[in-house]
Scaffold this motif. Sequence first.
Motif, PDB file in Angstrom:
ATOM      1  N   ALA A 176     -62.551  69.304   9.810  1.00  0.00           N
ATOM      2  CA  ALA A 176     -62.341  68.230   8.831  1.00  0.00           C
ATOM      3  C   ALA A 176     -63.656  67.738   8.250  1.00  0.00           C
ATOM      4  O   ALA A 176     -64.657  67.621   8.951  1.00  0.00           O
ATOM      5  N   LYS A 177     -63.630  67.482   6.943  1.00  0.00           N
ATOM      6  CA  LYS A 177     -64.803  66.934   6.280  1.00  0.00           C
ATOM      7  C   LYS A 177     -64.633  65.425   6.289  1.00  0.00           C
ATOM      8  O   LYS A 177     -63.571  64.917   5.954  1.00  0.00           O
ATOM      9  N   LEU A 178     -65.676  64.756   6.703  1.00  0.00           N
ATOM     10  CA  LEU A 178     -65.564  63.303   6.809  1.00  0.00           C
ATOM     11  C   LEU A 178     -66.262  62.630   5.638  1.00  0.00           C
ATOM     12  O   LEU A 178     -67.417  62.923   5.329  1.00  0.00           O
ATOM     13  N   PHE A 179     -65.536  61.753   4.991  1.00  0.00           N
ATOM     14  CA  PHE A 179     -66.153  60.905   3.970  1.00  0.00           C
ATOM     15  C   PHE A 179     -66.146  59.497   4.546  1.00  0.00           C
ATOM     16  O   PHE A 179     -65.078  58.972   4.846  1.00  0.00           O
ATOM     17  N   ASP A 180     -67.304  58.925   4.748  1.00  0.00           N
ATOM     18  CA  ASP A 180     -67.297  57.556   5.247  1.00  0.00           C
ATOM     19  C   ASP A 180     -68.170  56.680   4.363  1.00  0.00           C
ATOM     20  O   ASP A 180     -68.529  57.070   3.251  1.00  0.00           O
ATOM     21  N   GLU A 181     -68.543  55.527   4.905  1.00  0.00           N
ATOM     22  CA  GLU A 181     -69.281  54.568   4.066  1.00  0.00           C
ATOM     23  C   GLU A 181     -70.582  55.175   3.508  1.00  0.00           C
ATOM     24  O   GLU A 181     -71.013  54.820   2.417  1.00  0.00           O
ATOM     25  N   ALA A 244     -58.206  55.856   0.656  1.00  0.00           N
ATOM     26  CA  ALA A 244     -59.390  55.653   1.496  1.00  0.00           C
ATOM     27  C   ALA A 244     -60.403  54.773   0.781  1.00  0.00           C
ATOM     28  O   ALA A 244     -61.029  53.895   1.385  1.00  0.00           O
ATOM     29  N   GLY A 245     -60.583  55.032  -0.518  1.00  0.00           N
ATOM     30  CA  GLY A 245     -61.562  54.274  -1.300  1.00  0.00           C
ATOM     31  C   GLY A 245     -61.174  52.814  -1.410  1.00  0.00           C
ATOM     32  O   GLY A 245     -62.027  51.931  -1.317  1.00  0.00           O
ATOM     33  N   ILE A 285     -58.258  57.406   7.788  1.00  0.00           N
ATOM     34  CA  ILE A 285     -57.181  58.225   7.236  1.00  0.00           C
ATOM     35  C   ILE A 285     -57.488  59.685   7.503  1.00  0.00           C
ATOM     36  O   ILE A 285     -58.630  60.122   7.335  1.00  0.00           O
ATOM     37  N   ILE A 286     -56.478  60.414   7.940  1.00  0.00           N
ATOM     38  CA  ILE A 286     -56.628  61.876   8.042  1.00  0.00           C
ATOM     39  C   ILE A 286     -55.818  62.448   6.887  1.00  0.00           C
ATOM     40  O   ILE A 286     -54.642  62.109   6.745  1.00  0.00           O
ATOM     41  N   PHE A 287     -56.440  63.290   6.075  1.00  0.00           N
ATOM     42  CA  PHE A 287     -55.678  63.906   4.987  1.00  0.00           C
ATOM     43  C   PHE A 287     -55.577  65.405   5.218  1.00  0.00           C
ATOM     44  O   PHE A 287     -56.585  66.104   5.291  1.00  0.00           O
ATOM     45  N   ILE A 288     -54.358  65.901   5.385  1.00  0.00           N
ATOM     46  CA  ILE A 288     -54.154  67.338   5.588  1.00  0.00           C
ATOM     47  C   ILE A 288     -53.508  67.912   4.326  1.00  0.00           C
ATOM     48  O   ILE A 288     -52.342  67.637   4.044  1.00  0.00           O
ATOM     49  N   ASP A 289     -54.279  68.680   3.584  1.00  0.00           N
ATOM     50  CA  ASP A 289     -53.751  69.301   2.366  1.00  0.00           C
ATOM     51  C   ASP A 289     -52.984  70.567   2.772  1.00  0.00           C
ATOM     52  O   ASP A 289     -53.281  71.154   3.816  1.00  0.00           O
TER      53      ASP A 289
END
Length: 645
Positions: A176-181, A244-245, A285-289
């Motif tokens: 998983a690629k993490l996008f955080d602050e 998430a944003g 949030i976990i997003f699974i496409d």
Amino acid sequence: MIKRKIKNKNNFFWVYAVIFAIFLGIFFLKSTFSNPKKIDQDTFFEILSKGIVQKIIVQHKELVHVYIKQISILNNKKRILLEKGRLIIPSSLKYEFEIGDLQFFQIKFEKYKKKYHLDTIIDFKNQQEYTATKFFFDYGIFFILLIIFWFFIFKRIGTTGGGPGGQIFNIGKSKAKLFDENDNVKTTFKDVAGLEGAKEEVQEIVEFLKNPNKYTKLGGKIPKGALLIGPPGTGKTLLAKAVAGEAKVPFFSLSGSDFVEMFVGVGASRVRDLFEKAKERSPCIIFIDEIDAIGRSRGKSSIAGSNDERENTLNQLLTEMDGFDTNNHVIVLAATNRSDILDKALLRPGRFDRTISVDSPELNERKEIFHVHLKRLVLSKNVDIDFLARQTPGFSGADIANVCNESALIAARKNRSKIGNNDFLDAIDRIVGGLEKKNKIIKPNEKKRIAYHEAGHATVSWLLEHAAPLVKVTIIPRGKSLGSAWYLPEERQITTQEQMEDEICALLSGRSAEEIIFKSFSTGALNDLERVTKQAQSMVVIFGLNERIGNVSYYDSQGQNEFNFSKPYSEKTAQIIDEEISKIISKQYKRSKEILKKHKNELSTLAKNLLEKEVIFRNDLMKIFGERPFPDETDNILKNVENKT
Ligand code: ADP
């Protein structure tokens, strides 16, 4: 990137160089110190008598190692220095020989010592000691080197694999690629155009994440997951990112196929790892496409046992979703365009509690999407968003983003300072029809036929009440087609029988124009005929628009007939269906021929115009035919666009 690669390569050059040097050193040391020359006993006593033997070691009563004083090996100069300095005399193993009888050898050795006044030492070593040292020297060091070598090889696989999953030791870790602050997920609901219903649903998820107490205080449970269902490119990922944003929480993004690896157990271990990481960062949030890659119904695989790994992964996902309690505040969003094949277990409450449908955008939504993507473009005044939205029926958000980008590229190619309406039309043409093939060799008589074919379409659709108004006709080959007519279709929720018939008539008019002018047919109408047949078929078997078949529909919305090869109707009905389909088509063909015969002169003028200019627009048709006999709303839009241009 390139720089980093070169640096890596250099690093490895040094690693290899050091390993090579160590090997060389060991080889040298071994050959100098541990490879004694074989001699016989007589030669040994000869050497002994010269007084240069420092010591002998009797190994296991059989083999004697002879150590020669280093001083005698060195040259004269060094010998003086060493003698003056009274240094400890080093020795080195030079020879070895076998002794037959130890007692006899010892007696002879003592005799020599006395005779020549020697200080040679005799020592005994047992077998075990000998083996241990020798073994280490011979093999141990190689083992160590081998381990170092393996270590570097593994490290190398790790660095070239790329990403956390690339490392062979990390194979069970989630990708998983993490996008955080730190990454600043800046996508908000403003970036998502249209999709009002879907936005409303996910808005609540944002609320849950931002203010969970509001819901838990009353005993409510926060949903664990939501499933976004819709065709590709409709903005599912965008929506999840916006959640998430807006909630300002970390966002783990990955695709269903990221779990799947050929090794057994890897998928399940990745799921476990993903949830562990997510719990650490909760709320998140976990997003699974493309969740269908793992979420396909179990036990339906065509080859038995082939999908065990996928099933294990799915089971693990279900377990994890059941396992974490809602207080963890981890919400799983998943996207798919194949909800029909998903395992029912995924959809039960407590897992993906909500199903949010993200449909292809309608006219107004397309307008909004255009607005979002046109913001960053330099536009000329004649760009009409309403017109563009109407020109793109069936386009997804991603297609529209693509049109916007493509139009900018086209305008730049033409050295324009601003992007115009025509650039957008060209971009749409390109996306729908493929690349223009101006160099395709077409014989003059073929070109004439294509021109009359397209002119036939244009004429009939101009004159029919329910056919879509024409935007342009071209005989420039594009993609697979040799020519095409572009319409501005009316966006409608339901279609009447008359509208369907008019469409069939317009589609057949290319072929009827060919028949009228050339008195023969060609293969050029393949695409038209395919569409006509499908349309007529749907009128009879799906929409109940045929008198003889009556109010019957053989449509199966559940898709249960997919593998059922038997027709849901009798042979007799099948025959009637066939007859009715061909009746509808021949009636409309006749009609189109009549219209064209009546307007043969206009048809010829149009075809000649087309041969001359290759592309003609609505204006040119107006000059030939005058105003459309049945103008509608879309005609006014086209007029507006023309006035602006
Ligand atoms: P999906 O996940 O449904 O396949 P994406 O969310 O990845 O589609 O959409 C791809 C791109 O299309 C987005 O990055 C965005 O530029 C554009 N797009 C799609 N839908 C919309 C929308 N409703 N509003 C604005 N842009 C959109």
